[in-house]
Design an enzyme around this catalytic site. Structure first.
Site, PDB file in Angstrom:
ATOM      1  CG  MET A  38      21.719   8.907  25.606  1.00  0.00           C
ATOM      2  SD  MET A  38      23.438   9.325  25.211  1.00  0.00           S
ATOM      3  CE  MET A  38      23.333   9.452  23.413  1.00  0.00           C
ATOM      4  CG  ASN A  39      15.487   9.844  25.530  1.00  0.00           C
ATOM      5  OD1 ASN A  39      15.504   8.934  26.341  1.00  0.00           O
ATOM      6  ND2 ASN A  39      14.720  10.889  25.692  1.00  0.00           N
ATOM      7  CG  ASP A  40      15.581  14.316  25.062  1.00  0.00           C
ATOM      8  OD1 ASP A  40      15.368  13.433  24.231  1.00  0.00           O
ATOM      9  OD2 ASP A  40      14.665  14.988  25.585  1.00  0.00           O
ATOM     10  CG  PHE A  96      10.715  13.199  31.622  1.00  0.00           C
ATOM     11  CD1 PHE A  96      10.968  11.909  32.071  1.00  0.00           C
ATOM     12  CD2 PHE A  96       9.606  13.393  30.796  1.00  0.00           C
ATOM     13  CE1 PHE A  96      10.146  10.839  31.711  1.00  0.00           C
ATOM     14  CE2 PHE A  96       8.778  12.338  30.424  1.00  0.00           C
ATOM     15  CZ  PHE A  96       9.039  11.063  30.881  1.00  0.00           C
ATOM     16  NE  ARG A 168       7.806  16.151  27.274  1.00  0.00           N
ATOM     17  CZ  ARG A 168       6.661  15.569  26.903  1.00  0.00           C
ATOM     18  NH1 ARG A 168       5.724  15.336  27.779  1.00  0.00           N
ATOM     19  NH2 ARG A 168       6.487  15.232  25.640  1.00  0.00           N
ATOM     20  CG  ASP A 169      11.370  18.668  27.777  1.00  0.00           C
ATOM     21  OD1 ASP A 169      11.437  17.813  28.687  1.00  0.00           O
ATOM     22  OD2 ASP A 169      10.957  18.414  26.638  1.00  0.00           O
ATOM     23  CD  GLU A 220       8.837  15.727  23.079  1.00  0.00           C
ATOM     24  OE1 GLU A 220       8.195  14.996  23.849  1.00  0.00           O
ATOM     25  OE2 GLU A 220       9.621  15.289  22.227  1.00  0.00           O
ATOM     26  CD1 TRP A 305      11.066  11.613  20.597  1.00  0.00           C
ATOM     27  CD2 TRP A 305      11.174   9.483  21.255  1.00  0.00           C
ATOM     28  NE1 TRP A 305      11.624  11.586  21.861  1.00  0.00           N
ATOM     29  CE2 TRP A 305      11.692  10.296  22.278  1.00  0.00           C
ATOM     30  CE3 TRP A 305      11.150   8.104  21.433  1.00  0.00           C
ATOM     31  CZ2 TRP A 305      12.183   9.769  23.477  1.00  0.00           C
ATOM     32  CZ3 TRP A 305      11.639   7.576  22.630  1.00  0.00           C
ATOM     33  CH2 TRP A 305      12.142   8.397  23.620  1.00  0.00           C
TER      34      TRP A 305
HETATM   35  C1  FRU Z   1      12.195  14.483  24.115  1.00  0.00           C
HETATM   36  C2  FRU Z   1      11.487  13.990  25.356  1.00  0.00           C
HETATM   37  C3  FRU Z   1      11.316  15.128  26.341  1.00  0.00           C
HETATM   38  C4  FRU Z   1      11.220  14.410  27.646  1.00  0.00           C
HETATM   39  C5  FRU Z   1      12.177  13.267  27.454  1.00  0.00           C
HETATM   40  C6  FRU Z   1      11.787  12.001  28.169  1.00  0.00           C
HETATM   41  O1  FRU Z   1      12.855  13.490  23.411  1.00  0.00           O
HETATM   42  O2  FRU Z   1      10.242  13.413  24.987  1.00  0.00           O
HETATM   43  O3  FRU Z   1      10.214  15.969  26.066  1.00  0.00           O
HETATM   44  O4  FRU Z   1      11.586  15.217  28.728  1.00  0.00           O
HETATM   45  O5  FRU Z   1      12.241  13.026  26.053  1.00  0.00           O
HETATM   46  O6  FRU Z   1      12.807  11.046  28.097  1.00  0.00           O
END
Ligand code: FRU
Length: 504
Positions: A38-40, A96, A168-169, A220, A305
């Site tokens: 899991m990330n964001d 994403f 993105r995002d 980001e 990261w």
């Molecule tokens: C931030 C990020 C976002 C991207 C996502 C990809 O941690 O790099 O910019 O959308 O993670 O998993």
């Protein structure tokens, strides 16, 4: 994919709480997925009594991969139910990060039935185009749900790529002033604002950030929102931006937004940061929350990261979120700043407590008895009155000599976190680096510390916070308060075990 560990069928056969508490490194009161990567946090929105938390998820491995949106819901931001994956990658790309809004007025025309549509805006990242060396492999997509987020329809691409790498995002809000939706996106190392009447057709309004802020890496996960200054009628606009790999990672700007342009209050030479630890990344705020207009609810990914894919795996690595936090804006003198505190709902997890009070400390005071039976998971409040100390703080440690040290350096006006001997650190060179911040007034220090097996969050005087991961080989069962070059009074130290947040 078996992520739905709290589905009714599995209960009883497979007691989630028992399983999770038996896993040595499973956080007990922080959100984590059942397993895998899991990330964001993504798409956080409140609707009809439920806080939704979606998240960047790769259900097939313990490292980053083709991204999905995992999904969980909570009625209190503290205890969570895992739900099935909400969005799967498709021919347009991986899913994403992004955001979700409640389209109450049905501006999108996507409403079917009685519920308001939940509309998710996210980035599609196209792996083939990326491999082919193109710059335009990220574009913004949309999906919607008419059943409280339980099932989702993809709508398709709503903003195509203008030839910009790292585009993105999307984070979307409703802007009262202009009666339009406003989307903030990052593009390389600046932010861009788009507007829309219907969430489908977007017009670029402006760009921000070329000359200001932290440019140590790619920008980001932006978040633009208005917030009332505590105790006043003044409203400020805040733009949060995560920087990869920043240290600290989440910067913010304070200013004004008129529906077209974001104007920072003054050109900030020194960036402001939301958290001075290393492990609070990509965090944004919940949409549509039932709180006052002087508060926002926030959660971040508790990692970095630099080393996220290399931290100890123990066969079941998964990411962890920070504690959910309440963010407010205060004005001190003529300076504005954001402050964070854990959401009040966490207090209902408190159980067995122990307190010591009115102790003088000149040297070291060992208080192992407060923490030794808590299995590496507790909350602690420490109230210190500094009498004459030049250097004081606390240490969490174990019998192996592994330790996490928090120090107030009165002489140099800094607070330090040292995890150089915290346990397993060899996975990345920089993990042992101290984090620190300038701090001016050490007279009275009220600390709130949350230790949960692999993390320590320290909230300082309701003002600042340090969020950090630690990987001790055995949980910390020792605790001491120290003072060098003078004395402090430990007015009160109270510790609580906390109930695990998982369903029995
Ligand atoms: C931030 C990020 C976002 C991207 C996502 C990809 O941690 O790099 O910019 O959308 O993670 O998993």
């Amino acid at each position: 994919v078996a992520i739905s560990c709290s589905t009714k069928e599995q209960k009883g056969i497979n007691n989630q709480q028992q399983r999770f508490s038996a896993e040595k490194y499973r956080p007990q009161f922080h959100f984590s997925p059942e397993a895998h990567w899991m990330n964001d946090p993504n798409g956080m929105v409140y609707y009809e009594g439920e806080y939704h938390l979606f998240y960047q998820y790769y259900p097939n491995a313990t490292v980053w991969g083709p991204m999905h949106w995992g999904h969980a819901v909570s009625s209190d931001l503290v205890t969570w139910d895992h739900l099935p994956i909400a969005l799967y990658p498709d021919s347009l790309g991986y899913i994403f990060s992004g955001s979700t809004v409640v389209d109450t007025a049905n501006s999108s025309g996507l409403k079917i039935g009685d519920e308001d549509p939940l509309v998710a805006l996210f980035t599609y990242s196209n792996p083939e185009w990326e491999k082919a060396g193109r710059n335009d492999y990220q574009y913004q997509g949309m999906a919607y749900s008419n059943d409280k987020g339980r099932t989702w329809e993809k709508y398709g691409v709503v903003i195509s790529n203008p030839g910009q790498k790292d585009f993105r995002d999307p984070k979307v809000i409703w802007h009262e002033g202009s009666q339009k939706w406003i989307m903030t996106i990052v593009a390389g190392q600046h932010a861009e604002f788009y507007s829309s009447p219907d969430l489908k057709n977007w017009k670029k309004e402006s760009e921000f950030g070329y000359e200001v802020g932290d440019h140590s890496g790619v920008w980001e996960c932006p978040d633009l929102f208005p917030i009332k200054v505590k105790g006043s009628d003044e409203t400020k606009w805040v733009l949060l931006v995560s920087v990869q790999p920043g240290n600290p990672p989440v910067q913010y700007f304070i200013g004004a937004f008129d529906g077209t342009t974001f104007t920072p209050d003054n050109t900030q030479s020194v960036p402001k940061y939301l958290d001075y630890g290393w492990d609070n990344y990509a965090g944004v705020t919940w949409a549509n929350t039932p709180v006052g207009d002087d508060e926002k609810l926030f959660i971040g990914w508790m990692s970095n990261w630099r080393y996220a894919e290399k931290i100890p795996d123990y066969g079941f690595r998964r990411g962890v979120m920070t504690l959910p936090r309440k963010v407010s804006m205060v004005k001190r003198g003529n300076q504005y700043k954001l402050i964070s505190s854990p959401v009040e709902q966490l207090e209902k997890l408190r159980k067995e407590n122990q307190t010591v009070s009115e102790m003088n400390c000149d040297g070291e005071v060992k208080l192992d008895r407060l923490v030794e039976n808590r299995e590496g998971s507790f909350e602690m409040e420490i109230d210190i009155n500094n009498k004459s100390s030049r250097n004081f703080g606390f240490k969490l440690s174990n019998a192996l000599g592994e330790q996490f040290v928090f120090t107030c350096d009165v002489e140099n006006k800094r607070i330090y976190i040292d995890r150089s001997k915290s346990g397993v650190t060899s996975f990345h060179d920089e993990f042992i680096n101290q984090n620190s911040m300038e701090y001016l007034n050490f007279g009275n220090m009220k600390l709130r510390v949350f230790y949960d097996r692999t993390s320590v969050e320290v909230f300082i005087n309701g003002d600042e916070v340090f969020t950090n991961l630690v990987f001790p080989n055995e949980v910390y069962k020792e605790f001491e308060v120290f003072s060098k070059g003078g004395s402090i009074e430990l007015q009160r130290c109270e510790v609580w075990s906390l109930n695990p947040i998982w369903e029995p």
